[in-house]
Design a protein around this motif. Sequence first.
Motif, PDB file in Angstrom:
ATOM      1  N   LEU A  98       0.872  -1.359   0.349  1.00 31.03           N
ATOM      2  CA  LEU A  98       0.308   0.127   0.188  1.00 31.03           C
ATOM      3  C   LEU A  98       1.288   0.793  -0.260  1.00 31.03           C
ATOM      4  O   LEU A  98       0.736   2.547  -0.215  1.00 31.03           O
ATOM      5  CB  LEU A  98      -1.181   0.216   1.148  1.00 31.03           C
ATOM      6  N   VAL A  99       2.048   0.767   0.551  1.00 28.91           N
ATOM      7  CA  VAL A  99       3.189   2.557   0.416  1.00 28.91           C
ATOM      8  C   VAL A  99       3.449   3.244  -0.818  1.00 28.91           C
ATOM      9  O   VAL A  99       3.727   3.564  -1.400  1.00 28.91           O
ATOM     10  CB  VAL A  99       4.116   2.590   1.954  1.00 28.91           C
ATOM     11  N   ARG A 100       3.781   1.120  -1.592  1.00 28.20           N
ATOM     12  CA  ARG A 100       4.391   1.861  -2.489  1.00 28.20           C
ATOM     13  C   ARG A 100       3.297   2.169  -3.507  1.00 28.20           C
ATOM     14  O   ARG A 100       3.620   2.890  -4.200  1.00 28.20           O
ATOM     15  CB  ARG A 100       4.481   0.009  -2.584  1.00 28.20           C
ATOM     16  N   ARG A 101       1.818   1.884  -3.342  1.00 25.48           N
ATOM     17  CA  ARG A 101       0.680   2.164  -4.319  1.00 25.48           C
ATOM     18  C   ARG A 101       1.297   3.966  -4.030  1.00 25.48           C
ATOM     19  O   ARG A 101       1.056   4.581  -5.390  1.00 25.48           O
ATOM     20  CB  ARG A 101       0.018   1.832  -3.904  1.00 25.48           C
ATOM     21  N   GLU A 102       1.313   4.153  -2.839  1.00 21.72           N
ATOM     22  CA  GLU A 102       0.955   5.554  -2.886  1.00 21.72           C
ATOM     23  C   GLU A 102       2.218   6.239  -3.112  1.00 21.72           C
ATOM     24  O   GLU A 102       1.653   7.440  -3.850  1.00 21.72           O
ATOM     25  CB  GLU A 102       0.841   5.544  -1.607  1.00 21.72           C
ATOM     26  N   ARG A 103       3.684   5.944  -3.057  1.00 23.18           N
ATOM     27  CA  ARG A 103       4.560   6.480  -3.125  1.00 23.18           C
ATOM     28  C   ARG A 103       4.284   6.588  -5.083  1.00 23.18           C
ATOM     29  O   ARG A 103       4.936   7.521  -5.778  1.00 23.18           O
ATOM     30  CB  ARG A 103       5.515   5.918  -3.031  1.00 23.18           C
ATOM     31  N   ASP A 104       3.676   5.487  -5.802  1.00 24.45           N
ATOM     32  CA  ASP A 104       3.450   5.959  -7.619  1.00 24.45           C
ATOM     33  C   ASP A 104       2.520   6.275  -7.298  1.00 24.45           C
ATOM     34  O   ASP A 104       3.089   7.342  -8.457  1.00 24.45           O
ATOM     35  CB  ASP A 104       3.156   4.388  -7.839  1.00 24.45           C
ATOM     36  N   SER A 105       1.774   6.481  -7.152  1.00 24.39           N
ATOM     37  CA  SER A 105       0.805   7.734  -7.185  1.00 24.39           C
ATOM     38  C   SER A 105       1.176   9.321  -7.235  1.00 24.39           C
ATOM     39  O   SER A 105       0.869  10.030  -7.710  1.00 24.39           O
ATOM     40  CB  SER A 105      -0.829   7.419  -6.077  1.00 24.39           C
ATOM     41  N   ALA A 106       2.545   9.612  -5.385  1.00 26.89           N
ATOM     42  CA  ALA A 106       2.124  10.472  -5.553  1.00 26.89           C
ATOM     43  C   ALA A 106       3.616  11.402  -7.050  1.00 26.89           C
ATOM     44  O   ALA A 106       3.729  12.171  -6.831  1.00 26.89           O
ATOM     45  CB  ALA A 106       3.136  10.256  -4.361  1.00 26.89           C
ATOM     46  N   THR A 107       4.619   9.996  -7.349  1.00 24.85           N
ATOM     47  CA  THR A 107       5.212  10.557  -8.216  1.00 24.85           C
ATOM     48  C   THR A 107       5.153  10.963  -9.193  1.00 24.85           C
ATOM     49  O   THR A 107       5.070  11.137 -10.129  1.00 24.85           O
ATOM     50  CB  THR A 107       6.162   8.971  -8.478  1.00 24.85           C
ATOM     51  N   ILE A 108       3.598  10.167  -9.766  1.00 25.42           N
ATOM     52  CA  ILE A 108       2.245   9.965 -11.148  1.00 25.42           C
ATOM     53  C   ILE A 108       2.269  11.864 -10.721  1.00 25.42           C
ATOM     54  O   ILE A 108       2.491  12.625 -11.767  1.00 25.42           O
ATOM     55  CB  ILE A 108       1.571   9.344 -11.484  1.00 25.42           C
ATOM     56  N   ALA A 109       1.356  12.345  -9.751  1.00 24.24           N
ATOM     57  CA  ALA A 109       1.298  13.337  -9.635  1.00 24.24           C
ATOM     58  C   ALA A 109       2.455  14.570  -9.827  1.00 24.24           C
ATOM     59  O   ALA A 109       2.048  15.293 -10.358  1.00 24.24           O
ATOM     60  CB  ALA A 109       0.650  13.258  -8.079  1.00 24.24           C
ATOM     61  N   LEU A 110       3.197  14.528  -8.752  1.00 23.24           N
ATOM     62  CA  LEU A 110       4.347  15.402  -9.344  1.00 23.24           C
ATOM     63  C   LEU A 110       4.845  15.302 -10.973  1.00 23.24           C
ATOM     64  O   LEU A 110       5.461  16.632 -11.448  1.00 23.24           O
ATOM     65  CB  LEU A 110       5.983  15.013  -8.134  1.00 23.24           C
ATOM     66  N   LEU A 111       4.889  14.648 -11.375  1.00 22.00           N
ATOM     67  CA  LEU A 111       5.653  14.027 -13.148  1.00 22.00           C
ATOM     68  C   LEU A 111       4.726  15.263 -14.228  1.00 22.00           C
ATOM     69  O   LEU A 111       4.567  15.789 -15.045  1.00 22.00           O
ATOM     70  CB  LEU A 111       5.631  12.952 -13.488  1.00 22.00           C
ATOM     71  N   GLN A 112       3.171  15.655 -13.209  1.00 21.16           N
ATOM     72  CA  GLN A 112       2.484  16.649 -14.397  1.00 21.16           C
ATOM     73  C   GLN A 112       2.926  17.842 -14.189  1.00 21.16           C
ATOM     74  O   GLN A 112       2.648  18.931 -14.797  1.00 21.16           O
ATOM     75  CB  GLN A 112       1.149  15.843 -13.634  1.00 21.16           C
ATOM     76  N   LEU A 113       4.144  17.945 -13.180  1.00 27.03           N
ATOM     77  CA  LEU A 113       4.468  20.033 -13.161  1.00 27.03           C
ATOM     78  C   LEU A 113       5.470  19.168 -14.258  1.00 27.03           C
ATOM     79  O   LEU A 113       6.033  18.238 -14.313  1.00 27.03           O
ATOM     80  CB  LEU A 113       4.687  19.452 -11.228  1.00 27.03           C
ATOM     81  N   PRO A 114       5.106  20.741 -14.495  1.00 31.31           N
ATOM     82  CA  PRO A 114       6.617  21.035 -15.668  1.00 31.31           C
ATOM     83  C   PRO A 114       8.168  20.933 -15.480  1.00 31.31           C
ATOM     84  O   PRO A 114       8.772  20.841 -15.518  1.00 31.31           O
ATOM     85  CB  PRO A 114       6.636  22.264 -15.973  1.00 31.31           C
TER      86      PRO A 114
END
Length: 269
Positions: A190-206
């Motif tokens: 569950l922590v790994r999934r949250e890490r991945d979701s957070a990474t994807i969210a940050l990658l949307q930033l220029p």
Amino acid sequence: MRHFAAVLNLPLSLFVVAAVGASEEPKMTGVDVVKTVEHAVDAFSSKNTPTRPWADDLAALSATEPSVAMRGQRNLITRGAPVLPDLAELAKDRDPQVRARVAQVVMGIGGANAASLALTLSHDHEATVRELAALALGRCAGEGVYERLVELLHAPQADIRRAAARSLGALGDVRALGPLSQREQDLDDLVRRERDSATIALLQLPTAVPMLITLLPGSVGADRDALLEACATVADPRLGPALTPLAALALHVKAPVQDGDGCSRGAPA
């Protein structure tokens, strides 16, 4: 509110003492006992004043009835930053449930003004309060917020690590791509999934692409795979040069090698 209950017991005992001594001489002079007690009661009561119209809502955070507490929390969140000094005092309450409710209000208020109290609550000795404080930090801003969330990302409790990962994604600080991509350090799915979701969210930033280009060459194993998977959500030509040398590794494609009997096979990845 326990202090308030204790103070409320004072007038009756003092009146008993006054009644016993009423027939004795000389009578007590120089101190107005009733007024002294009244002032003490007022100091600890939840009576609203023009400068603190949210006093009843603060008192509600100590209520045993959840619906009363929730109403107080909603009202305090609506009030915003002006209630934070009073919340800071209530955050010292012995009851962890009260402190948890304070953390939830801080989360609802957010912003730079709430950061200091959220940071304080993130060091609470109760794990649930620290988890809520970690979530609150994701809605705050200011010095020490990012650094504390990175610390909480390595907390012993999985719930706190998950909350920290979520908040790092919400915070919008692309420096978090590095700590978040270190998923091999955490065995909790569950922590790994949250890490991945957070990474994807940050990658949307220029601003995330230059940071990602820096991280990719040094990444290995599951950490590299997580970054590559996240790259699939980014349509930015600047990633091309960084992704090209990693593409073969990601697909486990190697130049063929000869084994002892002359047969060709792919080299291990």
